[in-house]
Scaffold this motif. Sequence first.
Motif, short mmCIF file in Angstrom:
data_model
loop_
_atom_site.label_atom_id
_atom_site.label_comp_id
_atom_site.label_asym_id
_atom_site.label_seq_id
_atom_site.Cartn_x
_atom_site.Cartn_y
_atom_site.Cartn_z
N GLN A 132 3.19 3.75 -4.77
CA GLN A 132 2.89 4.93 -3.95
C GLN A 132 1.40 5.06 -3.68
OE1 GLN A 132 4.41 4.83 -6.87
NE2 GLN A 132 3.88 6.53 -8.23
N ASP A 133 0.56 4.57 -4.63
CA ASP A 133 -0.89 4.59 -4.37
C ASP A 133 -1.29 3.47 -3.42
OD1 ASP A 133 -1.22 6.78 -6.02
OD2 ASP A 133 -1.60 5.57 -7.80
N ALA A 134 -0.62 2.32 -3.55
CA ALA A 134 -0.94 1.19 -2.68
C ALA A 134 -0.65 1.51 -1.21
CB ALA A 134 -0.17 -0.05 -3.11
N GLU A 135 0.34 2.34 -0.98
CA GLU A 135 0.67 2.70 0.40
C GLU A 135 -0.44 3.53 1.05
OE1 GLU A 135 4.36 4.72 0.29
OE2 GLU A 135 5.55 2.92 -0.15
N ARG A 147 -3.71 -7.07 4.52
CA ARG A 147 -2.57 -6.66 3.73
C ARG A 147 -2.96 -6.65 2.25
NH1 ARG A 147 -0.07 -11.32 1.62
NH2 ARG A 147 -0.76 -13.27 2.63
N VAL A 148 -2.20 -5.90 1.47
CA VAL A 148 -2.52 -5.69 0.06
C VAL A 148 -1.29 -6.03 -0.76
CG1 VAL A 148 -3.08 -3.96 -1.67
CG2 VAL A 148 -4.27 -3.95 0.50
N THR A 149 -1.51 -6.74 -1.87
CA THR A 149 -0.45 -7.03 -2.84
C THR A 149 -0.94 -6.56 -4.20
OG1 THR A 149 0.21 -8.98 -1.59
CG2 THR A 149 1.00 -8.81 -3.85
N THR A 150 -0.14 -5.70 -4.85
CA THR A 150 -0.56 -5.16 -6.13
C THR A 150 0.64 -4.67 -6.90
OG1 THR A 150 -2.04 -3.59 -7.24
CG2 THR A 150 -0.93 -2.84 -5.24
N GLY A 175 -3.26 -6.55 -11.23
CA GLY A 175 -4.41 -6.67 -10.37
C GLY A 175 -4.11 -6.33 -8.93
N LEU A 176 -5.10 -6.55 -8.06
CA LEU A 176 -5.01 -6.23 -6.63
C LEU A 176 -5.49 -7.42 -5.83
CD1 LEU A 176 -4.65 -4.00 -4.37
CD2 LEU A 176 -7.10 -3.59 -4.62
#
Length: 531
Positions: free
Chosen positions: A439-442, A476-479, A484-485
């Motif tokens: 939910q934070d990554a979004e 784009r983000v993967t976490t 990690g991120l």
Amino acid sequence: MKCWCWGCGRCRRKEQHQRATLRAKLTLSIIAMLTIGIAAALWVSTMGIRHYMVANIDSDLRASRDGLQRTRLTSDQVATLAAIADLSGQFAAENHSNRTLFAVVGRDGKATPFGKAAPDAAQRALADAVPDAAALARRDTPVDVTAHGTGYRVTALRLGGPDGRLLLMANSTTAVTQTMHKVVRLVLGVGAALVACLGTATFIGARRRLRPLEDMVETASAIAEGCPQGLDLSRRVASRGHRHSGGEVEQLRTALNAMLQQLETAFVTREHAAGQLRRFVADASHELRTPLAAIRGYLQLDEKGMFGDEAERARAMARMNAEAERMARLLDELLALARLDQRPRLRPAPVDLAGVARAAAADLSAQQPGRPVELRLPADCPVLADEPTLHQIVSNLLANVRIHTPADARVRVSVEEGDEEGGFGVLRVADEGPGMRPQDAERIFDRFFRTGGTEGSGLGMAVVRAAVDAHDGTVRVTTAPGEGLTVVVALPSARAGRPHHARAEASSTTVMSGGAPTRTGGPQAPAPRVT
């Protein structure tokens, strides 16, 4: 005045009346056209029947006239034959049975005795109805006359002898009139039944055909009038199937639904943008208020002489300078976002993404000497970008690592050229920090978004997203928590059309720990420049 109420009975009755009027107009127009067609067909048919029957009567009259003319009988001979055979009586009987009338007229145009019998009322009326018997004898075509209340087709022939008398022969058109009346009554009856059936079928069909239009009117009216909860753009015109609507109506329904979808999307986007703007203004005000409040507090303490010695005063000045720098960075990021939001016309030029990443990694190592930094960079990777903006993208990504991960967490920075047609330079920044919840990554690219207890302005990743979009790139983000991120940025390559796999031989891996870079694999690459 327009009624803005929801479900007003007066408005609904008005709409129903308008729809009923449209159906009635359509039905009446079709009935009117059908009536005109039936009337035209009736006129053509009756005229045709009359012409046919009158032509038969004329043919009989001409045949009789031509036969008598060939005998060349005089009036005396006709009278003698009439006296012998009592033709007058036979003629009288024939007059009553076949409705055929004979009359002899003199030079004055008056009826004269025929044989021993004096002319009767019908014969006198026939003679009076013919204004010029001599002219009629010269005509080949019989004419219409009315005698004694009855219509006739009459012709004449001149009898032999010195007296110059004429014989009028007339056939009644009563049968023609009666036949035409029957045809008219029959056609009117059938036509009336046909009009009634077709009118009913048209009204029912129009009601079914116009039902989708009624749904469209109802949907548009409901949206225009609104409701107590606000404007409802989620309404759509439901499909009733192809049996109830034609292709054009279905196309109109589809187009209206598409328009409503676009309106709803635009309205939701506007509301979302307005909400983001309100939050942005509130957050910006809060972020700017905090350093200003700190600076003002220190200044008030200084005015009141609250600092006991120069050491405390120096610490206060250092804090004020730090808050001023923080406010300056915040303003710089706000200005950068405002500039990128306006979609400026950048002037991209070939910039070495690998060189920019190498310089940014050197800066991170200088700021945090104890952080392990692993580089996997090619000799060069030119991308089409605005150089200052590209530096800001890479710097913000590494600043995000520096602020939100422990100082000893490893970070990997790699650059490679993608294999897509047209080519992309791909930058990948992966850390071994605590990671983020889904939910934070979004919300990582939202402005002023920060996880609990972290520093920073919350604008760095928003600037990255806006800058990448301005370059027609992707990010784009993967976490995951504890994993990690990883942030992956793809920018258009300046080496489009060349094979990318050939560049892999020039890549190398550099690991920096404690500020001392080491390289593993591949040819030796230049050491990162630390600024």
